[in-house]
Motif scaffolding. Sequence first.
Motif, PDB file in Angstrom:
ATOM      1  N   THR A 267       0.843  -1.188   0.000  1.00 37.89           N
ATOM      2  CA  THR A 267       0.000   0.000   0.000  1.00 37.89           C
ATOM      3  C   THR A 267       0.879   1.239   0.000  1.00 37.89           C
ATOM      4  O   THR A 267       1.971   1.235   0.591  1.00 37.89           O
ATOM      5  N   THR A 268       0.417   2.262  -0.662  1.00 34.99           N
ATOM      6  CA  THR A 268       1.161   3.529  -0.653  1.00 34.99           C
ATOM      7  C   THR A 268       0.874   4.341   0.604  1.00 34.99           C
ATOM      8  O   THR A 268       1.524   5.350   0.847  1.00 34.99           O
ATOM      9  N   GLY A 284       5.650   3.670   0.513  1.00 30.13           N
ATOM     10  CA  GLY A 284       4.526   2.907   1.034  1.00 30.13           C
ATOM     11  C   GLY A 284       5.053   1.800   1.913  1.00 30.13           C
ATOM     12  O   GLY A 284       6.176   1.861   2.411  1.00 30.13           O
ATOM     13  N   GLY A 345       5.990  -2.367  -4.745  1.00 22.54           N
ATOM     14  CA  GLY A 345       5.123  -1.271  -5.160  1.00 22.54           C
ATOM     15  C   GLY A 345       5.410  -0.740  -6.538  1.00 22.54           C
ATOM     16  O   GLY A 345       4.693   0.124  -7.036  1.00 22.54           O
TER      17      GLY A 345
END
Length: 486
Positions: A267-268, A284, A345
């Motif tokens: 997740t950012t 993230g 990411g």
Amino acid sequence: MAPPHTPARRAVLALSTLVAGLGLAVSSVGAAAGAAAYLYVGGGGCSDTGAGTAAVPFCTIAKAAKVAVAGQTVLVSSGTYTDEVFPWHSGTAGSPIIFQPAAGAVVTIAGAKHGFTISNQSWITVSGFTVRDTTSNAFYVFNATGVRLSNNTARGSGSPVAGATAYGMYLNSMTGSVVTGNLVTDNSASGIYLTNGSTGNQITGNESSWNAYGYVRNAVGIDLRAPGNLVSGNRVHDNEDSGIQSYPGGDRNTIVDNVSYHNKGFTTAALTNCSAPPTGNTAGCITGDHGIDDFGVTGSSVVGNTVYDNVAAGINLEGVASGTPSGFTFADNISVDNAASCPNGAGGTVKCPRTRGDIRVDATSQLGTRLDYDLVNLSVSGTMMVWGSTSYTSLAAFQAASGQESHARQADPRWNGPAQADFSLRAGSPAIDSADSSAPGQPALDAAGRPRVDDPSTPNSGIGVRSYDDRGAFEYQPPTTRGATS
């Protein structure tokens, strides 16, 4: 946003032998005298001032919940309802109160505080409802026994904001109850949560996935903070933290035949308790944790599970008080490619940031812990096993140093399609006919409800009451038996 997915509704597992051995209760259904067999909700001409007959049904499920008594079934017509269902009376062991959609009906409860609240009432069955977008827990049970929650969906409970999160199913002081065949997904806290002495319950055949707080890495598929429960045949994946965990209070649980995979992601958002990837990759953090995590608990069996591709150590035991025998048995599990690689990411992978190993037992948790008949493997080089403070890159090195896992195997389990979450065994798998069928909690049926069968092409190397049980959650079905056992 989680990708769309459709749950496979499994048949209820026939675990009678195991259930009896664990002393877990199963209710029987009977009719109660002196009351109509059915109450009706929804449809034309409804009225909450009527008697809930087929001719003049109630308009709300909440009204039916106020008047339903032992032996009555509440049948709900298709529609979206916004009322919280709060039964006012208890059923009995032979005559529960049952809530279910009418034949062919699709019933949703949306936007209420809770979909169903069962508080200080017992012997109540809720089956076949979709509860979504509640402001608090979709299903809340408190101080109840003989509850049955089956084939429901709990989705989108609460909001991923501090003070507004909610569980899919919050089970508080619930005893002798059954939670089976439910889909619990996309909630803002853990999916299924047992706490405050909830004991003697069967949590079987559920799917719990994509649950996330969104601001702190903490949501678990099935979170056990209570003792003496059976957790069997569940599928837990893509949760923000571990797939299944037992934390303080969660002693003496039996965790068998579950599939826990891909509890990891990226997740950012800057989540609390979440590890960032190395500098130079997308900002993230990496979410997820163990496949099965046991922390500060004792006396449990982790047997016959399939654990794959989680962020941290696949099956983990830690935090037992120093000098206290753990009383843990790990046996017949397949644990593969855990903590092997994690997303960065940016479409690539990095080394996973937390504990490693397909199986890990920390330095205070070794006393009284038994490991054997597991199957482990890594498709890339890395940590295979951890025993105390020492990591081992091969099973052989671990066996020599620890004296554990003398019948374990390091090999490709030959799953049919792990990338598609198909963990059934192919012919020639080293898991076939090689398990310890007398391991505590090992059931006579696999996670799909199929009996153990002897593969005529594989020499039996297992032990116990049957020498042909397979390791992991699924029993290989030889071509000659598939038609009879599917």
